[in-house]
Write an enzyme that holds these catalytic residues in place. Structure first.
Site, short mmCIF file in Angstrom:
data_model
loop_
_atom_site.label_atom_id
_atom_site.label_comp_id
_atom_site.label_asym_id
_atom_site.label_seq_id
_atom_site.Cartn_x
_atom_site.Cartn_y
_atom_site.Cartn_z
N HIS A 47 29.36 -55.48 -4.78
CA HIS A 47 29.63 -54.41 -3.81
C HIS A 47 29.25 -53.02 -4.31
O HIS A 47 29.70 -52.03 -3.74
CB HIS A 47 31.11 -54.39 -3.38
N GLY A 223 34.36 -59.46 4.89
CA GLY A 223 35.06 -58.60 5.84
C GLY A 223 36.48 -58.40 5.35
O GLY A 223 36.71 -58.12 4.17
N SER A 270 32.59 -62.16 -0.83
CA SER A 270 33.55 -61.10 -0.56
C SER A 270 34.84 -61.71 0.03
O SER A 270 35.49 -62.51 -0.63
CB SER A 270 32.92 -60.06 0.36
N GLU A 328 36.10 -62.30 -9.24
CA GLU A 328 34.98 -61.39 -9.48
C GLU A 328 34.11 -61.89 -10.64
O GLU A 328 34.59 -62.19 -11.73
CB GLU A 328 35.49 -59.98 -9.79
#
Length: 381
Positions: A47, A223, A270, A328
């Site tokens: 990101h 989202g 995500s 992550e």
């Protein structure tokens, strides 16, 4: 700004010095974006994006598309091999050749576009350049000939991806339905935004009569609505209920009590990563496919730039109850690893979905039926 004040252990002033030597060679915004992109890439975090800004953009001319697969016949005319199904009440999935009043069928030949013969061009799309959203006259025939033709008016679209996606979802749904004799439902969730939530609602509620469910998270672009979907899928049964002349129901309502299987791949990203993590953590079912993308340090929006550029800085990150950072840089591991062969998948053989069907049918064997309605009380005793 960045969620980790230690900048992941980097000496950030030194990183600035490392890349500022390139600034004299920056000639436009694309060069600057490249340098910034390399710089923030040192953080090794998902990101971290830079894009846009004041730079020249080509004026793109949209080619009109018919929502169909076409091939050139030996006659020189173009044959309509397949017409893609659509939802003509939705702009994104409007299929031009299936609209009311358009008399075109699979196997027909396109003879001309706006009066110009398709035999005069190498590619029919030469005649459809700039026609997206505009009314076009197609001359068609059931045979590759100019006699017996008919003219139809269609409005081409600029993008067929929505039609191919709709076709893929419908075919998967039908495949699961047939393989399970109507007992297993299928839902694909393309993202965790409004579109993905709409897809969930559109396909979940009509399948509440199913005993089990396959949830496809592959290619999910992320989202923030995964908690809403998890809460809906993870409702716990408190009571059964009944009413006169109706079947047994559940409380809370709108539950699928049988097994659930989730599909993931390396493009589950995500919030599409967080979704299977929650699914696994809550022991909601079996996960099949490939390890997810592994980018969950989230973003809100860009800092303001004078030229309208966009720079995302990862600001918030999840950790577990043990105080450990999760997902992550690694992703979520499936319970059963299945890597689709690209050639087979393109040909329609989805090995991940095949495995999901196999697993859920086996799990269905252990599903207990709801209890029968008890004997009605006799209040005279």
């Amino acid at each position: 700004f960045f969620y980790a004040p230690n900048m992941h252990g980097l000496d950030w002033p030194a990183i600035k010095e490392k890349y500022e030597v390139l600034l004299p060679y920056v000639k436009n915004r694309n060069d600057l974006n490249y340098v910034i992109g390399e710089m923030i890439g040192e953080l090794s975090v998902g990101h971290a994006y830079v894009l846009g800004g004041d730079k020249p953009k080509p004026n793109r001319i949209k080619t009109g598309l018919l929502g169909a697969k076409l091939s050139r016949d030996a006659s020189g005319y173009f044959r309509i091999d397949e017409i893609l199904p659509g939802e003509n009440w939705v702009k994104k999935t409007r299929s031009p050749l299936t609209e009311v009043g358009v008399d075109v069928n699979e196997g027909d030949f396109i003879i001309a576009v706006n009066g110009k013969s398709v035999t005069d061009v190498n590619d029919i799309y030469q005649l459809l350049v700039g026609t997206a959203g505009k009314t076009v006259q197609l001359t068609v025939n059931s045979s590759a000939a100019t006699s017996g033709t008919r003219d139809v008016l269609v409005k081409p679209i600029a993008d067929e991806s929505g039609l191919y996606y709709y076709k893929w979802v419908m075919e998967n749904t039908e495949k699961v339905n047939k393989a399970s004799n109507g007992e297993v439902g299928y839902i694909h969730i393309p993202d965790m935004g409004r579109g993905g939530l709409n897809e969930f609602v559109k396909h979940f509620y009509p399948q509440l009569n199913k005993k089990a469910l396959i949830i496809d998270d592959r290619g999910n672009g992320g989202g923030n609505v995964s908690p809403m979907i998890i809460e809906r899928l993870n409702r716990e049964l408190a009571l059964y209920g009944m009413s006169r002349n109706n079947d047994v129901n559940t409380k809370p309502a709108q539950m699928i009590l049988g097994p659930k299987v989730m599909l993931i791949d390396n493009y589950s990203a995500s919030d599409g990563d967080l979704f299977p993590y929650q699914f696994k953590k809550m022991k909601m079912g079996t996960i099949i496919g490939m390890r997810s993308w592994g980018g969950v340090v989230g973003i809100r929006g860009s800092l303001p730039f004078v030229d309208g550029g966009d720079l995302r800085r990862p600001e918030f990150a999840p950790f577990n109850e043990k105080g450990e950072w999760v997902i992550e840089g690694h992703g979520v591991e499936p319970d059963i690893v299945v890597d689709n062969d690209p050639a087979k998948e393109y040909a329609g053989d989805d090995e991940q979905l095949n495995k999901a069907i196999e697993v859920i049918l086996e799990q269905l064997k252990d599903l207990k039926s709801p209890p029968a309605i008890p004997d009605y009380p006799d209040k005279t005793k």
